[in-house]
Design a protein around this motif. Structure first.
Motif, PDB file in Angstrom:
ATOM      1  N   GLY A 285       0.800  -1.207   0.000  1.00  0.00           N
ATOM      2  CA  GLY A 285       0.000   0.000   0.000  1.00  0.00           C
ATOM      3  C   GLY A 285       0.837   1.263   0.000  1.00  0.00           C
ATOM      4  O   GLY A 285       2.067   1.238   0.052  1.00  0.00           O
ATOM      5  N   GLU A 286       0.167   2.379  -0.025  1.00  0.00           N
ATOM      6  CA  GLU A 286       0.819   3.686  -0.140  1.00  0.00           C
ATOM      7  C   GLU A 286       1.668   4.026   1.075  1.00  0.00           C
ATOM      8  O   GLU A 286       2.642   4.751   0.981  1.00  0.00           O
ATOM      9  CB  GLU A 286      -0.256   4.769  -0.341  1.00  0.00           C
ATOM     10  N   VAL A 287       1.325   3.472   2.252  1.00  0.00           N
ATOM     11  CA  VAL A 287       2.075   3.795   3.462  1.00  0.00           C
ATOM     12  C   VAL A 287       3.523   3.316   3.388  1.00  0.00           C
ATOM     13  O   VAL A 287       4.402   3.807   4.093  1.00  0.00           O
ATOM     14  CB  VAL A 287       1.375   3.184   4.710  1.00  0.00           C
ATOM     15  N   SER A 288       3.797   2.343   2.533  1.00  0.00           N
ATOM     16  CA  SER A 288       5.176   1.848   2.391  1.00  0.00           C
ATOM     17  C   SER A 288       6.061   2.822   1.630  1.00  0.00           C
ATOM     18  O   SER A 288       7.283   2.695   1.635  1.00  0.00           O
ATOM     19  CB  SER A 288       5.171   0.495   1.674  1.00  0.00           C
ATOM     20  N   ASN A 289       5.453   3.813   0.967  1.00  0.00           N
ATOM     21  CA  ASN A 289       6.209   4.795   0.194  1.00  0.00           C
ATOM     22  C   ASN A 289       6.687   5.905   1.118  1.00  0.00           C
ATOM     23  O   ASN A 289       6.150   7.012   1.136  1.00  0.00           O
ATOM     24  CB  ASN A 289       5.335   5.349  -0.930  1.00  0.00           C
ATOM     25  N   GLN A 290       7.715   5.599   1.929  1.00  0.00           N
ATOM     26  CA  GLN A 290       8.197   6.530   2.955  1.00  0.00           C
ATOM     27  C   GLN A 290       9.401   7.331   2.451  1.00  0.00           C
ATOM     28  O   GLN A 290      10.389   7.502   3.148  1.00  0.00           O
ATOM     29  CB  GLN A 290       8.590   5.749   4.207  1.00  0.00           C
ATOM     30  N   LYS A 291       9.342   7.824   1.236  1.00  0.00           N
ATOM     31  CA  LYS A 291      10.461   8.573   0.665  1.00  0.00           C
ATOM     32  C   LYS A 291      10.636   9.901   1.397  1.00  0.00           C
ATOM     33  O   LYS A 291       9.718  10.738   1.464  1.00  0.00           O
ATOM     34  CB  LYS A 291      10.204   8.850  -0.815  1.00  0.00           C
ATOM     35  N   LEU A 292      11.826  10.102   1.942  1.00  0.00           N
ATOM     36  CA  LEU A 292      12.113  11.328   2.672  1.00  0.00           C
ATOM     37  C   LEU A 292      12.517  12.432   1.699  1.00  0.00           C
ATOM     38  O   LEU A 292      13.332  12.220   0.792  1.00  0.00           O
ATOM     39  CB  LEU A 292      13.237  11.087   3.682  1.00  0.00           C
ATOM     40  N   HIS A 293      11.976  13.616   1.890  1.00  0.00           N
ATOM     41  CA  HIS A 293      12.304  14.772   1.060  1.00  0.00           C
ATOM     42  C   HIS A 293      11.849  16.022   1.794  1.00  0.00           C
ATOM     43  O   HIS A 293      11.184  15.933   2.842  1.00  0.00           O
ATOM     44  CB  HIS A 293      11.605  14.674  -0.304  1.00  0.00           C
ATOM     45  N   LEU A 294      12.205  17.177   1.278  1.00  0.00           N
ATOM     46  CA  LEU A 294      11.809  18.441   1.899  1.00  0.00           C
ATOM     47  C   LEU A 294      10.794  19.132   1.004  1.00  0.00           C
ATOM     48  O   LEU A 294      11.126  19.611  -0.089  1.00  0.00           O
ATOM     49  CB  LEU A 294      13.026  19.352   2.094  1.00  0.00           C
TER      50      LEU A 294
END
Length: 684
Positions: A591-600
């Motif tokens: 699901g979408e919650v696994s897309n934990q890409k860190l960015h600003l």
């Protein structure tokens, strides 16, 4: 104030510690050689008996305890130094400052290694705060002592080895100020197998590039009658007298009163600078400069051997040493080095206003009582001075801008203003919605500390506890502040241990995906399909409190999100680089919650609106044994909690339309006219 204890050399610091440490205020002394001093004071028999009886007493630290930070000033340093520099014919030795008091149980040892003055009182502004978390001992080098660097090194090393032998599982902290930084580095280089934590304050390992080098021949030729001018010149080179004087001015005073107090403090301090002529007379100053030269040379040839954990505190306006450049060099040369840079400070950093050494150590998660840091067991709650600095000074304008409205729900279902619906005893798990970049966090922590004296332990992404993206000119940051106020890496084990200790835990199931959402996704929950926390909460009979918060769309607009950034090759590569180096979480969920890409995210500010918080009705899990037995029941409660949070958010979005003071303009007019800190809001 301090006591010096001259006894035969075979006694290690720990040998005397059991007898002397608990004298209220606590004092412990540890000699390193013989002395024939007749001016040394000892605790009486009655005090010794009391000390032995209470040697294993545990001193706990409550939330917002008073560490009495700011009690001492540079004048206290000069007074204490004048007492201790009296010639007694003794060698260098350890002492424990009376102000340090009794530390908490299991506290690690902290050895302070002084700068050129040698008095050992360079930590005097920090004695009371450090003394609660550490067993503090300071090295005193008498004014007429002429020990070579290798002799002083052997003396410190012997004490470190004795302590390590008696407590091999505990770290030993070496705080080295200027010249003391060379001693600390040398001990670490010679003892790579001992668990050492070095805190170097403008270390003199840079002496070879110091503007003080040409002073040596000038000082040698200087007539004795002109030497009285040297202390004044030296004091202004060492630091800013105004910042030193500010250290004794209480925080939070009105501007005019603060200015008056500063004027009095500065007027009292300046005439006292002549005392430096007694603390560092001409012959001693010349000797110390020669000592610095040999110490710097010794250390720089052995940097490669240092494996210890190192923190460099570097000043940007150090007129005695090139400390900013030295921070760059040590950061790149040492294997495990971090830096905190104070660009407006001078050489005597530990004497300046606004510097709390214990706060810095806690902010970098460098306080531990064993080989590895224990985020649960090693946590020290914030002090009242840390609370005031963070919420009443640093974040005051943000608080005024958002004017948070905080409400909670009683067990009867009635909504009340404040946190009256929150239980007073844990374990309690607060589960809610994460606004963009965690904007909602500061008011939550402030409210729980101020209204209920409750410390929240916030579960955060592991990236926030990494030093990967730090630099050699890293200043104190918001991440450091989060650590001081209880943040810890999110993990099942940390959650388990916190609930077992009946803590109050702040958890966001949506994590980074929710806090770094895309355009048009505000107030949307991104939760895993599986009930991650419910069964663990039920195992400990945890009270679960769902909560909603709205207001991010009233203070900023998201204009450049992750989807926009990944279309730009440079930014896409940068994001990938950051995420490859950071710890990945939730890689095993769908699901979408696994897309934990860190960015600003890129945002634009708006005319500030208002933040609204509503804590829902507490959900008791003590009697829900079926949750532990049946996964379906756990799933049902999980869905119930999520639905409750969505309902709370919807309620707040609807009710805020009824708030006549939602915008900052009418709110400011009301507060100014009526002289109140917060305007009223809608009726629940």
């Amino acid at each position: 104030m301090a006591l010096l204890f001259p006894t035969p050399h075979p006694f290690s610091p720990r040998h005397l510690h059991g007898i002397l440490r608990l004298r209220p205020p606590a004092v412990a002394g540890a000699p390193l050689a013989h002395s024939s001093s007749s001016s040394v004071r000892y605790p009486g028999k009655e005090a010794e008996t009391k000390l032995e009886k209470n040697a294993d007493a545990d001193v706990s630290l409550e939330v917002l305890y008073d560490d009495r930070s700011g009690t001492e000033s540079v004048r206290d340093y000069l007074d204490a130094s004048r007492e201790i520099i009296r010639e007694d014919g003794g060698p260098p030795r350890w002492f424990c400052p009376i102000e340090c008091g009794q530390p908490i149980q299991g506290a690690p040892l902290l050895l302070f290694l002084p700068g050129m003055d040698g008095t050992g009182f360079g930590l005097i502004l920090h004695h009371r705060s450090l003394g609660r978390a550490f067993e503090v001992r300071c090295l005193h080098i008498p004014v007429n002592d002429r020990s070579q660097f290798k002799e002083l090194l052997g003396l410190v090393e012997s004490s470190v080895k004795n302590e390590h032998m008696l407590s091999p599982r505990k770290p030993i902290y070496l705080v080295g100020d200027s010249f003391g930084g060379c001693l600390a580095l040398a001990v670490a280089a010679r003892n790579p197998s001992i668990d050492l934590v070095l805190i170097l304050v403008n270390p003199a390992s840079s002496f070879g590039r110091s503007p003080m080098q040409p002073l040596l021949p000038i000082l040698e030729a200087l007539p004795s009658n002109l030497h009285v001018a040297v202390p004044y010149l030296l004091s202004f080179a060492m630091g800013d007298p105004v910042k030193m004087a500010m250290a004794s001015v209480a925080d939070g005073l009105p501007p005019q009163q603060a200015l008056d107090e500063l004027s009095k403090s500065l007027t009292a301090l300046l005439p006292r600078l002549s005392d430096l002529a007694d603390i560092i007379p001409k012959e001693t100053l010349i000797w110390k400069l020669e000592l610095l030269k040999s110490a710097s040379s010794y250390v720089n040839s052995r940097l490669h051997a240092i494996k210890a954990e190192v923190l460099v505190l570097a000043s940007g306006k150090d007129n005695l040493l090139p400390s900013d450049d030295e921070a760059d060099r040590l950061w790149s040369s040492l294997k495990n080095c971090r830096v905190r840079y104070f660009k407006g400070s001078g050489h005597t950093l530990l004497f300046e206003d606004g510097i709390n050494l214990l706060t810095v150590i806690k902010g970098l998660n460098m306080y531990r009582r064993s080989k590895q840091i224990d985020f649960v067991g090693d946590f020290i709650p914030p002090t009242i001075s840390e609370f005031k600095k963070t919420f009443e000074q640093d974040n005051k304008l943000f608080h005024v801008a958002i004017s948070p409205v905080i409400m909670s729900t009683l067990r009867t279902g009635r909504i009340v203003k404040g946190l009256g619906g929150i239980p007073m005893e844990g374990p309690v798990l607060l589960v809610g919605y994460h606004m963009l970049m965690g904007l909602e966090l500061t008011p939550i922590y402030e409210a729980f500390l101020q209204e209920k004296r409750i410390m929240l332990r916030g579960m955060a992404h592991p990236f926030l506890f990494s030093s990967i993206k730090e630099s050699s000119r890293q200043e104190l940051s918001r991440f450091d502040e989060m650590n001081v106020f209880g943040a810890l890496p999110v993990s099942p084990m940390n959650l388990y241990r916190l609930l077992a200790k009946k803590s109050f835990v702040l958890l966001y199931p949506g994590g980074a995906r929710e806090a770094l959402h895309r355009k048009g996704e505000e107030y949307k929950l991104f939760w895993p399909d599986q009930p991650e926390f419910v069964r663990m909460a039920a195992r400990f009979g945890t009270t679960v409190v769902p909560f909603g918060v709205v207001g991010e769309d009233d203070i900023l607009e998201l204009v450049f999100d992750y989807d926009d950034q990944k279309r730009i090759p440079y930014l896409r590569d940068r994001i990938e680089e950051i995420n490859q180096e950071s710890v990945r979480i939730r890689t095993d969920v769908e699901g979408e919650v696994s897309n934990q890409k860190l960015h600003l995210p890129g945002v634009l500010p708006k005319l500030p609106g208002r933040f609204y918080y509503l804590f829902g009705k507490p959900i008791e899990t003590r009697e829900m044994k079926s949750i532990l037995q049946e996964r379906e029941n756990a799933g049902s409660l999980y869905v119930q909690i999520k639905s409750e949070i969505e309902s709370l958010i919807a309620y707040l979005k609807r009710k805020r339309e009824e708030d006549p003071y939602r915008s900052i303009i009418p709110r400011s007019i009301y507060q100014t006219y009526w002289g109140v800190e917060s305007a009223p809001t809608f009726k629940p």
